[in-house]
Motif scaffolding. Structure first.
Motif, PDB file in Angstrom:
ATOM      1  N   GLN A  61      -2.205  45.811  23.946  1.00  0.00           N
ATOM      2  CA  GLN A  61      -2.766  46.774  22.746  1.00  0.00           C
ATOM      3  C   GLN A  61      -3.848  47.343  22.730  1.00  0.00           C
ATOM      4  O   GLN A  61      -4.194  48.388  22.203  1.00  0.00           O
ATOM      5  N   ASN A  62      -4.659  46.848  23.893  1.00  0.00           N
ATOM      6  CA  ASN A  62      -5.835  47.558  23.920  1.00  0.00           C
ATOM      7  C   ASN A  62      -6.231  48.673  25.082  1.00  0.00           C
ATOM      8  O   ASN A  62      -7.332  48.807  25.355  1.00  0.00           O
ATOM      9  N   LYS A  63      -5.352  48.767  25.733  1.00  0.00           N
ATOM     10  CA  LYS A  63      -5.249  49.665  27.034  1.00  0.00           C
ATOM     11  C   LYS A  63      -5.662  51.123  26.624  1.00  0.00           C
ATOM     12  O   LYS A  63      -5.216  51.325  25.522  1.00  0.00           O
ATOM     13  N   ALA A  73      -8.429  47.567  29.475  1.00  0.00           N
ATOM     14  CA  ALA A  73      -9.802  47.575  28.546  1.00  0.00           C
ATOM     15  C   ALA A  73     -11.150  47.299  29.213  1.00  0.00           C
ATOM     16  O   ALA A  73     -12.041  47.905  28.979  1.00  0.00           O
ATOM     17  N   ASN A  74     -10.871  46.211  30.156  1.00  0.00           N
ATOM     18  CA  ASN A  74     -12.242  45.810  30.681  1.00  0.00           C
ATOM     19  C   ASN A  74     -12.734  46.896  31.648  1.00  0.00           C
ATOM     20  O   ASN A  74     -13.804  47.164  31.844  1.00  0.00           O
ATOM     21  N   GLY A  86     -11.491  40.374  35.900  1.00  0.00           N
ATOM     22  CA  GLY A  86     -12.169  39.953  34.717  1.00  0.00           C
ATOM     23  C   GLY A  86     -12.583  38.794  34.665  1.00  0.00           C
ATOM     24  O   GLY A  86     -11.854  37.743  35.002  1.00  0.00           O
ATOM     25  N   HIS A  87     -13.440  38.318  33.887  1.00  0.00           N
ATOM     26  CA  HIS A  87     -14.065  36.948  33.675  1.00  0.00           C
ATOM     27  C   HIS A  87     -13.979  37.074  32.014  1.00  0.00           C
ATOM     28  O   HIS A  87     -14.618  37.355  31.297  1.00  0.00           O
ATOM     29  N   MET A 124     -15.069  39.861  29.448  1.00  0.00           N
ATOM     30  CA  MET A 124     -14.027  40.297  28.502  1.00  0.00           C
ATOM     31  C   MET A 124     -13.810  39.230  27.578  1.00  0.00           C
ATOM     32  O   MET A 124     -13.318  38.005  28.147  1.00  0.00           O
ATOM     33  N   VAL A 125     -14.333  39.547  26.197  1.00  0.00           N
ATOM     34  CA  VAL A 125     -13.506  38.770  25.245  1.00  0.00           C
ATOM     35  C   VAL A 125     -12.333  38.817  24.820  1.00  0.00           C
ATOM     36  O   VAL A 125     -12.243  39.863  24.242  1.00  0.00           O
TER      37      VAL A 125
END
Length: 788
Positions: free
Chosen positions: A507-509, A543-544, A736-737, A784-785
């Motif tokens: 959804q956030n790409k 997104a990250n 990604g963390h 990344m949250v």
């Protein structure tokens, strides 16, 4: 003609020789657990539920149950039916689930693509017109309701957890029962203080040697099990002829009826001990991939099955003349004193072999669960470069060892261990029966009535035994239930949160156009080297990465978005593993690489993956430039050469220069033929020519004609030079963390599962950098949250 016949006969002899060798090797891997069961079956059955009497009705009744249980479940169900439900030669719970997911849209795995269906191992049996109507209603019902997808996954996870529980209980009961033969040579006081420490010592040694791998001592396994089978069958024949030659009468089903009629509830409860005679039957299906259907069928039908029947008949013959021992029975009382010590040694060795097989199976099924996103990340060590699938998981190994020792010290007797082990074994078999019934309808296209008959017949037998084990909840059966609930909760929470993370990423790409539009204002800088951005997305910019470049507008000259994904097949051929494509214009030097693994595949380490990726990228660049220079070349079967050797190259049809929508991406494998190219609205769509073509490219080959071809050839060489220069500068791995938290207003259960459960597991399990074996100096983690 004679030469042809001789040749065919020679091939036939070689085939049979190979099958017989595999059948012999399967003894040590598949049948160790099943062959050791005569040591504790009668002892568990007569522990407290059946009392000795002056007649043989109870003893013959138990033998009749053992005979028909061995005949109906391992022989008829597994050897003749379930083994045929293989998945490209692989067996086990995940093989059944994988087959169902390919034939019906019930998979909960994220990032699945249409291109996955072109894999050679993704074979589907096309039903006839009459078969379509048989399965359509069941398939439609299964595909329509999302709740059924979740229920099917939970069923598979439950079976998996029970296999893990069996991996905990089998070593304990097998080694303890074998060592308990010392009770005949010691006083009771000494026996109690000796058997437990010796059992624990053997278990510690067994688990401590796991990191060496089974291949180092595997050649000892088959001879030990073969010697044990010959031993128990020889002792069985001796006891039959020496004590009661008429024991064969107990094979009549009539004795089962007399047994239940006389013992009533006590007889039904004793079935919890009788079912231990089929412990290890599931290994025939789970280890199918290491051998063959014919090898396992031959080994069981002609050696294991007769040996077990003779062993149980011999014990029954001895007990029929020694009624006073029916309560405190041990297998070793039926062994003549002159050979008791050799038999004891062989039994201990056979119990170790049987335990080794189930421990290795536990490692394998946890690795499969992890591959399908259903288990927290653990370190997987491959113990053999030559034999595929031999793995070792340190964390699981030591946890199993501690729990095994705790079970041995806590239960201290065969009865409680048998109750626990029996329930776990029967639960796995019930799951296999349910999944095989679905395979019959959805994959084999059989009428539903056939699957219902299979489910009802074998399900009734297994349910009867399961109920007898369940009644003994307070006498040991609570352990596998508690363990299964704990593991299912962990696995489902991990899978749920992983799926929600993927949905958030989807959804956030961001689009490439948006990222490129920010370029002038941010002043992007390109640094030397290759940047590998790992993501679960198969299209678009994660997104990250977009957050990283907006805060630190610099990235590597060669940028590759890497998606490592699992597909519902056991293996992906190396030639079909990579999907390659461009992201953005040529000058951007950005690519997408999708790496596909099956649930039994061995993942590459960083060094081999990096070199393989550069080779594949190099071949893809050559292919793409030649396609642009001469689109008509797609219709010719050109054969090129490259320094990386000849291999199949699979490319992503949409080069993602103008769009990022997943629906617009089409993939094609060059192994199926060269594609033809149509340009539709700026998006390159590739249509497959069904011919099979080998593709490779020569660095020095210059087949382009005209000035335009020469110019493109120069640009192609320049792009490849940039790639090789970047490789020399080094590779950075961007991972990604993540931290996951629930949205405001989420339910209490969801907050507990995600905020506490998943994040606790994530913090205390292996990170993706450890699983991928990324060198710390090359690692770049982006925080990344995820709000799910």
């Amino acid at each position: 003609m004679d030469l042809g016949r001789q040749k065919c006969w020679g091939n036939s002899k070689d085939s049979w020789r190979t099958t017989l060798v595999l059948a012999y090797q399967s003894l040590g891997v598949v049948y160790g657990d099943l062959s050791i069961s005569p040591i504790y079956v009668y002892k568990s059955t007569f522990a407290s539920d059946i009392h000795h009497s002056e007649t043989n009705e109870e003893i013959f009744g138990v033998l009749s149950f053992v005979f028909w249980t061995l005949t109906l479940v391992p022989l008829f169900k597994y050897v003749f039916i379930v083994l045929r439900a293989d998945d490209n030669g692989e067996g086990g719970t995940f093989a059944l689930y994988s087959s169902i997911c390919r034939h019906a849209k019930v998979s909960l795995l994220p990032n699945q693509q249409t291109a996955d269906e072109s894999l050679s191992t993704y074979k589907l049996k096309q039903p006839s017109e009459s078969e379509k109507s048989n399965r359509s209603k069941v398939k439609m019902l299964l595909e329509k309701h999302k709740s059924l997808h979740t229920a099917l996954l939970i069923l598979v996870l439950l079976g998996t957890c029970m296999v893990i529980g069996d991996g905990l209980l089998t070593p304990a009961i097998s080694v303890f029962s074998a060592v308990s033969g010392l009770e005949l040579s010691m006083s009771k006081a000494h026996h109690e203080y000796a058997v437990i420490p010796i059992t624990c010592f053997i278990l510690v040694c067994l688990f401590a040697l796991q990191h060496y791998g089974t291949h180092r001592v595997g050649f000892f396994f088959a001879p030990i099990v073969l010697l044990w089978l010959l031993c128990i069958s020889g002792l069985g024949l001796y006891n039959i002829f020496h004590w009661n030659p008429y024991v064969y009468k107990a094979l009549s089903p009539y004795y089962m009826y007399k047994f239940l009629k006389k013992t009533k509830k006590r007889g039904w409860m004793s079935l919890g001990g009788i079912l231990l005679c089929i412990t290890g039957s599931e290994a025939m299906f789970a280890d199918l991939g290491h051998f063959s259907y014919a090898a396992i069928q031959i080994a069981f039908t002609f050696l294991v099955y007769p040996a077990l029947i003779l062993a149980y008949m011999g014990q029954a013959a001895y007990l029929s003349k020694h009624h006073q021992m029916a309560r405190d029975i041990s297998y070793y009382v039926s062994v003549p004193e002159t050979v008791r010590w050799p038999v004891l040694v062989i039994a201990i060795l056979a119990s170790v072999v049987g335990s080794q097989a189930i421990i290795s199976g536990t490692f394998s099924i946890i690795n499969q669960s992890q591959s399908l996103g259903c288990f927290p990340r653990v370190k997987v060590v491959h113990t053999s470069d030559k034999k595929h699938g031999q793995i070792y998981i340190p964390e699981i190994n030591w946890i199993l060892m501690v729990l095994c020792i705790a079970v041995t010290i806590g239960f201290r007797d065969t009865k409680h261990m048998g109750n626990a082990s029996g329930l776990a074994v029967m639960a796995v078999m019930m799951v296999t029966t349910c999944l095989t019934s679905l395979v019959m309808i959805i994959c084999w296209h059989k009428p539903p009535i056939v699957a219902l008959c299979f489910l009802f017949f074998f399900g009734s037998i297994e349910l009867l035994y399961f109920s007898a084990s369940l009644v003994k909840f307070r006498e040991g059966a609570w352990l596998p239930i508690l363990l299964a609930l704990f593991l299912v909760t962990i696995m489902f929470v991990w899978h749920y949160a992983t799926t929600k993370k993927y949905e958030y990423d989807l959804q956030n790409k961001v689009s490439l156009e948006w990222l490129l539009a920010l370029g002038p204002s941010l002043g992007f800088s390109r640094v030397p080297g290759i940047g590998l951005v790992f993501t679960d997305l198969t299209s678009g910019i994660p997104a990250n990465f977009s957050r990283f470049v907006t805060n630190l507008p610099a990235f590597h000259k060669i940028l590759v978005f890497v998606c490592v994904k699992s597909v519902p097949v056991p293996f992906v051929p190396p030639a079909e593993r990579y999907l390659m494509g461009r992201v953005g214009p040529v000058s951007f030097r950005a690519y997408r690489c999708i790496v596909r693994y099956g649930y039994r595949d061995v993942h590459q380490d960083v060094n081999s993956f990096e070199s393989e990726l550069v080779n594949r990228l190099s071949d893809f660049i050559r292919y793409d430039w030649r396609r642009q220079a001469d689109p008509d070349a797609a219709s010719h079967e050109d054969d090129y050469r490259s320094s990386s050797g000849e291999h199949t190259l699979t490319v992503i049809g949409n080069l993602e220069r103008f769009g990022e929508n997943e629906s617009s991406i089409t993939q094609v494998s060059v192994s199926l033929g060269f594609p033809t190219v149509d340009s539709i609205g700026g998006i390159v769509e590739m249509n497959v020519n069904p011919r099979r073509v080998r593709f490779a490219v020569d660095d020095d080959d210059d087949d382009d004609d005209g000035d335009d071809g020469d110019m493109k050839d120069v640009e192609m060489r320049e792009e490849i030079r940039d790639l090789l220069d970047a490789q020399q500068s080094g590779t950075a791995f961007m991972l990604g963390h993540s931290h996951v938290k629930t949205k405001q207003g989420s339910s209490v259960l969801k907050r507990l599962a995600v905020n506490f459960g998943y994040n606790f597991l994530r913090r205390n399990c292996r990170g993706p950098d450890v699983v991928l074996k990324v060198p710390p100096a090359s690692l770049l983690e982006v925080g990344m949250v995820y709000v799910v």
